[in-house]
Design an enzyme around this catalytic site. Structure first.
Site, short mmCIF file in Angstrom:
data_model
loop_
_atom_site.label_atom_id
_atom_site.label_comp_id
_atom_site.label_asym_id
_atom_site.label_seq_id
_atom_site.Cartn_x
_atom_site.Cartn_y
_atom_site.Cartn_z
N TYR A 1 -5.24 0.82 3.21
CA TYR A 1 -5.58 -0.25 4.15
C TYR A 1 -4.96 0.06 5.50
O TYR A 1 -3.84 0.60 5.57
CB TYR A 1 -5.06 -1.59 3.64
N HIS B 1 -18.61 0.95 -6.22
CA HIS B 1 -17.35 0.53 -5.60
C HIS B 1 -17.28 -0.99 -5.56
O HIS B 1 -18.30 -1.66 -5.38
CB HIS B 1 -17.26 1.11 -4.18
N ASP C 1 -8.76 5.72 1.16
CA ASP C 1 -7.56 5.84 1.99
C ASP C 1 -6.90 4.47 2.09
O ASP C 1 -7.50 3.46 1.71
CB ASP C 1 -7.87 6.45 3.36
N PHE D 1 -5.60 0.03 -3.52
CA PHE D 1 -6.14 -1.32 -3.69
C PHE D 1 -5.09 -2.42 -3.61
O PHE D 1 -5.43 -3.59 -3.47
CB PHE D 1 -6.93 -1.47 -5.01
#
Length: 227
Positions: free
Chosen positions: A66, A186, A64, A77
């Protein structure tokens, strides 16, 4: 809310008439009216406006957006110029340096990737300020699953970069033999040392694109001069 247009609308427009999407739409409109929601409403669908479906070469799945001010702008990102790169993005840049020799830029603005056909897609497209995963389970996952299915059906090679368990859960939807699925932990500081560093996903992606007659991605994000 902004609208999806063009080839994306043709591929996933049927979602807008489904009951889950009508409920999601009502929820999101109410959230924007009562709370601080990221990204700003006008940036909500930037992933789709910056990267047309027919131009997608690479898909990077995030979770989701920031949830702090000035960061999210609709690309997974990525942060707006002037914002420091968050820890996961710092680790992405470190892997790019080790894998392809890219220098570490002074910003985390990834629109250059989107302009080259990298779809930077979060599986949930909105979040309440300071409250990670606050819009999880409200319907965005069904919508972005439809996006992933549309991508899977494309009759050309596409690379899917699935980092971390939530992204890798989408692998079952990707059964088109023309595509390449690359998996790694991740890039979060909690997991990057378990195999994201050294995964070489970026060079492997470009090798696959070149092998299939496509132009590789220029992953170098350039420094920005701030006045």
């Amino acid at each position: 809310m902004p609208a999806i247009t063009g080839d994306w609308l043709e591929a996933i427009g049927g979602e807008f008439s489904k009951p889950y999407y009508k409920d999601l739409y009502k929820f999101i409109i109410e959230e924007y009216s009562k709370n601080t929601i990221y990204p700003p409403k006008n940036d909500l669908l930037n992933a789709f406006s910056y990267t047309k479906l027919n131009d997608v070469k690479v898909v990077i799945l995030g979770q989701d957006p920031y949830h702090e001010p000035g960061q999210a702008h609709g690309l997974a990102f990525s942060v707006l110029p002037g914002q420091p790169a968050p820890p996961s993005l710092v680790n992405i840049f470190n892997e790019l340096k080790d894998d392809l020799g890219c220098y570490i830029p002074n910003n985390g603005y990834l629109k250059k990737w989107a302009d080259q056909g990298v779809l930077l897609l979060n599986t949930v497209l909105t979040v309440r300020a300071h409250n990670a995963n606050s819009h999880k389970g409200k319907g965005w996952e069904q919508f972005t699953d439809a996006v992933i299915r549309a991508l899977n059906e494309q009759d050309r090679p596409i690379v899917f970069l699935l980092w971390g368990r939530p992204a890798q859960m989408k692998e079952a939807m990707l059964n088109n033999p023309k595509h390449l699925v690359l998996k790694a932990p991740h890039p979060s500081p909690l997991s990057a040392y378990r195999g994201f560093f050294g995964c070489k996903n970026f060079s492997m992606c470009n090798e696959f694109l070149e092998k299939n007659g496509q132009k590789p991605i220029d992953w170098q994000i350039e420094n920005i001069t701030f006045s």
